[in-house]
Scaffold this motif. Structure first.
Motif, short mmCIF file in Angstrom:
data_model
loop_
_atom_site.label_atom_id
_atom_site.label_comp_id
_atom_site.label_asym_id
_atom_site.label_seq_id
_atom_site.Cartn_x
_atom_site.Cartn_y
_atom_site.Cartn_z
N CYS A 100 -30.98 27.94 -25.35
CA CYS A 100 -29.59 27.66 -25.75
C CYS A 100 -29.54 26.90 -27.07
N ASP A 109 -26.39 25.35 -29.05
CA ASP A 109 -24.95 25.12 -28.91
C ASP A 109 -24.54 23.81 -29.56
N PHE A 148 -28.91 32.25 -22.53
CA PHE A 148 -28.21 31.28 -21.69
C PHE A 148 -26.76 31.67 -21.44
N ASP A 149 -26.04 32.05 -22.49
CA ASP A 149 -24.63 32.39 -22.30
C ASP A 149 -24.46 33.66 -21.48
#
Length: 259
Positions: free
Chosen positions: A13, A15, A92-93
């Protein structure tokens, strides 16, 4: 809800804007129930809210500039070393969306594992239509190149696959490809090996998520050597990815650039 085999999730991830915090807060608990264990690698610029949502996972950190192929190898190997029977590697998303929006499908897919040394998860036609036009164009071209090299018309650019322990040993650990080109190279290695089983599964849960933090943008802009002026950055990014994938296929097959 745990699967019969020790199926781990390996994910990563980036972010920095904390755009995934709300979704992670909802889905993280579900993911921990679905998987025997989770390895998640956060970039050093990722906000703490997202990281804290994965308190029960093995959490790694690293630079946003670390090549994506190396990141994927690192998290998959970490899950292997933790004793996983099978490892699902997924953005991850996408993992958050698959578990929250298509839970029945995900449960059925996990229950089948390990069903091959590598299982490539691709997108249905409906799912492909949820993606932006430039992404469909460039990823479609990558998939076409893969089909020429491998002889299989697979969608290899969805960022999701599963490996047995043998698959990790002979595909992931044996690979020296450090770029995003592992999308193509890892399935190709399995097909070329001759002693590994492989399969392709078309699923609905890998829909497009409008998440600006999806990719490691800093490493891309650095490699492009551009500051974005006068450039459609989304298009440039997608073209750069396609270039990486094509070059990775050529390296694996021993194709040399003509002078």
């Amino acid at each position: 809800m745990l699967m019969p085999a020790k199926v781990w999730l390996a994910t990563y991830c980036h972010d920095p804007e904390d755009t995934l915090a709300s979704r992670a807060a909802v889905s993280a608990e579900l993911l921990t129930k679905l998987f025997y264990g989770i390895v998640v690698r956060f970039t050093d610029g990722t906000d703490g809210c997202v990281s804290r949502s994965m308190d029960g996972a093995v959490r790694l950190t690293g630079s946003v500039r670390e090549p994506l192929g190396l990141v994927r190898k690192r998290v998959t190997t970490e899950a292997y070393e933790a004793g996983a029977d099978c490892v699902v590697l997924c953005d991850f998303d996408r993992a958050l969306h698959w578990s929250s929006g298509f839970i029945d499908e995900l449960v059925l897919e996990l229950a089948r594992l390990p069903s091959g040394d590598i299982t490539v998860y691709g997108r249905s036609r409906r799912v492909m239509r949820t993606h932006p036009p430039m992404q469909r164009l460039t990823e479609g071209a990558i998939n076409d190149l893969f089909s020429v090299a491998a002889g299989y018309a697979w969608d290899v650019t969805a960022g999701a696959r599963a490996f047995s322990r043998l698959g990790i040993e002979r595909i992931v650990m044996a690979s020296d490809e450090m770029t995003r080109g592992v999308d193509c190279v890892w399935p190709l290695r399995a097909i070329m090996d001759g002693g590994l089983s492989f399969e392709y599964r078309e699923v609905e849960g890998l829909e497009y998520e409008d998440n600006p933090a999806r990719t490691f943008g800093a490493s891309v802009s650095c490699a492009l050597g551009e500051d974005g002026e006068g450039v459609d950055r989304q298009s440039a990014r997608r073209l750069f990815y396609a270039k990486q994938e094509a070059e990775a296929i050529c390296r694996l097959l021993g194709v040399r650039r003509s002078s």
